[in-house]
Design an enzyme around this catalytic site. Structure first.
Site, PDB file in Angstrom:
ATOM      1  N   ARG A   1      11.808   4.023   3.979  1.00 31.39           N
ATOM      2  CA  ARG A   1      10.868   2.886   4.673  1.00 31.39           C
ATOM      3  C   ARG A   1      12.062   2.359   4.920  1.00 31.39           C
ATOM      4  O   ARG A   1      12.453   1.731   4.262  1.00 31.39           O
ATOM      5  CB  ARG A   1       9.344   1.923   3.802  1.00 31.39           C
ATOM      6  CG  ARG A   1       9.047   0.860   5.255  1.00 31.39           C
ATOM      7  CD  ARG A   1       7.943   0.356   4.828  1.00 31.39           C
ATOM      8  NE  ARG A   1       6.797   0.566   4.926  1.00 31.39           N
ATOM      9  CZ  ARG A   1       5.815  -0.055   5.104  1.00 31.39           C
ATOM     10  NH1 ARG A   1       5.854  -1.106   4.857  1.00 31.39           N
ATOM     11  NH2 ARG A   1       4.549   0.932   5.236  1.00 31.39           N
TER      12      ARG A   1
ATOM     13  N   ARG B   1       0.851  -1.145  -0.289  1.00 30.94           N
ATOM     14  CA  ARG B   1       0.076   0.144   0.278  1.00 30.94           C
ATOM     15  C   ARG B   1       0.675   1.463  -0.309  1.00 30.94           C
ATOM     16  O   ARG B   1       0.965   2.275  -1.126  1.00 30.94           O
ATOM     17  CB  ARG B   1      -1.084  -0.053   1.031  1.00 30.94           C
ATOM     18  CG  ARG B   1      -2.341  -0.749   1.053  1.00 30.94           C
ATOM     19  CD  ARG B   1      -2.662  -1.531   2.118  1.00 30.94           C
ATOM     20  NE  ARG B   1      -1.098  -2.858   2.517  1.00 30.94           N
ATOM     21  CZ  ARG B   1      -1.786  -3.643   2.643  1.00 30.94           C
ATOM     22  NH1 ARG B   1      -2.748  -4.098   1.911  1.00 30.94           N
ATOM     23  NH2 ARG B   1      -0.564  -4.508   2.550  1.00 30.94           N
ATOM     24  N   THR B   2       1.703   1.633   1.187  1.00 29.41           N
ATOM     25  CA  THR B   2       2.640   2.401   0.764  1.00 29.41           C
ATOM     26  C   THR B   2       3.249   2.818  -0.126  1.00 29.41           C
ATOM     27  O   THR B   2       3.247   4.050  -0.744  1.00 29.41           O
ATOM     28  CB  THR B   2       3.448   2.617   2.304  1.00 29.41           C
ATOM     29  OG1 THR B   2       2.696   2.150   3.316  1.00 29.41           O
ATOM     30  CG2 THR B   2       3.505   4.037   2.370  1.00 29.41           C
TER      31      THR B   2
ATOM     32  N   LYS C   1      25.003  -5.803  -0.436  1.00 30.10           N
ATOM     33  CA  LYS C   1      26.695  -5.907  -0.575  1.00 30.10           C
ATOM     34  C   LYS C   1      27.368  -5.495   0.259  1.00 30.10           C
ATOM     35  O   LYS C   1      28.510  -5.390   0.608  1.00 30.10           O
ATOM     36  CB  LYS C   1      26.955  -5.201  -2.028  1.00 30.10           C
ATOM     37  CG  LYS C   1      26.493  -6.087  -3.177  1.00 30.10           C
ATOM     38  CD  LYS C   1      26.704  -4.597  -4.439  1.00 30.10           C
ATOM     39  CE  LYS C   1      26.404  -5.422  -5.942  1.00 30.10           C
ATOM     40  NZ  LYS C   1      26.331  -4.265  -6.670  1.00 30.10           N
TER      41      LYS C   1
ATOM     42  N   HIS D   1       4.743   6.044  11.582  1.00 32.42           N
ATOM     43  CA  HIS D   1       3.818   6.113  10.145  1.00 32.42           C
ATOM     44  C   HIS D   1       3.586   6.956   9.927  1.00 32.42           C
ATOM     45  O   HIS D   1       2.181   6.277   9.855  1.00 32.42           O
ATOM     46  CB  HIS D   1       3.493   4.022  10.183  1.00 32.42           C
ATOM     47  CG  HIS D   1       3.182   3.746   8.468  1.00 32.42           C
ATOM     48  ND1 HIS D   1       3.202   4.781   7.611  1.00 32.42           N
ATOM     49  CD2 HIS D   1       2.859   2.567   8.441  1.00 32.42           C
ATOM     50  CE1 HIS D   1       3.532   4.081   6.861  1.00 32.42           C
ATOM     51  NE2 HIS D   1       2.283   3.181   6.669  1.00 32.42           N
TER      52      HIS D   1
HETATM   53  N1   CP Z   1      -0.107  -0.232   5.924  1.00 32.81           N
HETATM   54  C1   CP Z   1       0.713  -0.268   5.532  1.00 32.81           C
HETATM   55  O1   CP Z   1       1.497   0.461   5.617  1.00 32.81           O
HETATM   56  O2   CP Z   1       0.609  -1.155   4.657  1.00 32.81           O
HETATM   57  P1   CP Z   1       1.645  -1.806   3.543  1.00 32.81           P
HETATM   58  O3   CP Z   1       2.958  -2.546   4.670  1.00 32.81           O
HETATM   59  O4   CP Z   1       1.597  -2.825   2.271  1.00 32.81           O
HETATM   60  O5   CP Z   1       2.670  -0.605   3.162  1.00 32.81           O
END
Ligand code: CP
Length: 312
Positions: free
Chosen positions: A108, A58-59, A86, A136
């Site tokens: 991320r 999603r993100t 590496k 998040h």
């Molecule tokens: N909600 C969320 O962060 O989903 P993803 O891990 O798929 O990005």
């Protein structure tokens, strides 16, 4: 009032006015996503790098789509296909990315604090797309956008969040965001998944009995057990967990009749939420995903410093 933040590292650093501005901007961009031609020139000439060192559906997709709909050049890099495998450090990776002159890096990473670490070492804007169990922020903002859409406002709402509180970055960002916007947060999970002192992060009450936590709630947000962040087994079995902490057609009736059911995804059907509830009339889970694109368009636009949204 203009947006004063170069980076989005967490909700902790944002004021209620900042959050309001992000949600209002997200609302304005949402309409773009309903057009036949889903593209506006807002970020033409800007380069966005999505650096995802942890799995994401999603993100990552929604940041990429958001950037493309704003006409930015978007490029993706993942941990498994980068020179991180590496032995290159995060700082060296970031410096090399920066040498290619991006305007924004969306990151991320599995380590809490990684977005802050980068922001201190590179000149471009950094957006935290999830750092370890810390924050998040874009998830909490899309959650608030969805709540506001369904409930009209956030102030005064009772929001129950149930699950693996210890390992959830979503919960930390939501505690900050919901508290700043005047909601009350009820946290619930097994004792082994409830960190001591979590209530000090905001307007929070802690429960271990799920029935008490969701009684008369306006919003019920379910969280996945973050197996990938658990070093010790924290529960006897998934079946037992589902029995005491799973949302099902019976216990969901304890919440208000018009309560909405949320989940950041990915869902573990039959564990924290039954399929009947996940697909039921109260669920707004795909609305959250839809709003994720709009809220991330807002974040990219606001940190870019570009003056006009240029939505026409
Ligand atoms: N909600 C969320 O962060 O989903 P993803 O891990 O798929 O990005």
């Amino acid at each position: 009032m203009s947006f004063q933040h170069k980076h989005i590292l967490g909700i902790e650093q944002l004021s209620s006015e900042d959050i309001q501005m992000i949600l209002d901007t997200g609302d304005a961009f949402k309409e773009v996503n309903t057009r036949d031609i889903k593209k506006v020139p807002t970020l033409r000439g800007k380069t966005i790098i999505n650096a995802f060192f942890e799995a994401s559906t999603r993100t990552r997709l929604s940041f990429e789509i958001a950037g493309k709909r704003l006409s930015a050049d978007t490029v993706n890099i993942s941990g498994s296909t980068s020179s991180v495998v590496k032995g290159e450090t995060l700082e060296d990776t970031a410096k090399n990315i920066e040498a290619m002159a991006p305007d924004i890096i969306v990151i991320r990473h599995g380590h809490s604090g990684s977005a802050h670490y980068l922001a201190e070492r590179v000149d471009c804007s950094i957006i935290n797309a999830g750092d370890g169990a810390h924050e998040h922020p874009s998830q909490a903002l899309l959650d608030l956008m969805t709540i506001r859409e369904h409930k009209g406002s956030i102030e005064g709402l009772e929001v129950a969040i149930v699950g693996d509180i210890t390992h959830s970055r979503v919960v930390r960002s939501n505690i900050y965001a919901l508290s700043k916007m005047g909601a009350k947060v009820r946290l619930c999970g097994p004792g082994t998944m409830l960190p001591i002192g979590i209530e000090r992060l905001g307007n929070v009450e802690v429960f271990t009995d799920m029935r008490d936590a969701i009684q008369d709630a306006d919003v019920v947000m379910m969280l996945r057990i973050q197996m990938e962040r658990q070093s010790n087994i924290m529960l006897p079995s998934l079946r037992e967990y589902a029995r005491f902490y799973g949302l099902n057609p019976t216990n969901v009736q304890l919440a208000k009749p018009d309560a909405i059911v949320m989940h950041p995804g990915p869902i573990n059907r039959g564990v924290e939420i039954s399929s009947v509830v996940a697909d039921g009339v109260q669920n707004v889970i795909l609305d959250q995903v839809e709003n994720g694109v709009a809220v991330r368009m807002a974040l990219l636009y606001l940190v870019s410093g570009v003056e006009s949204m240029q939505t026409k």
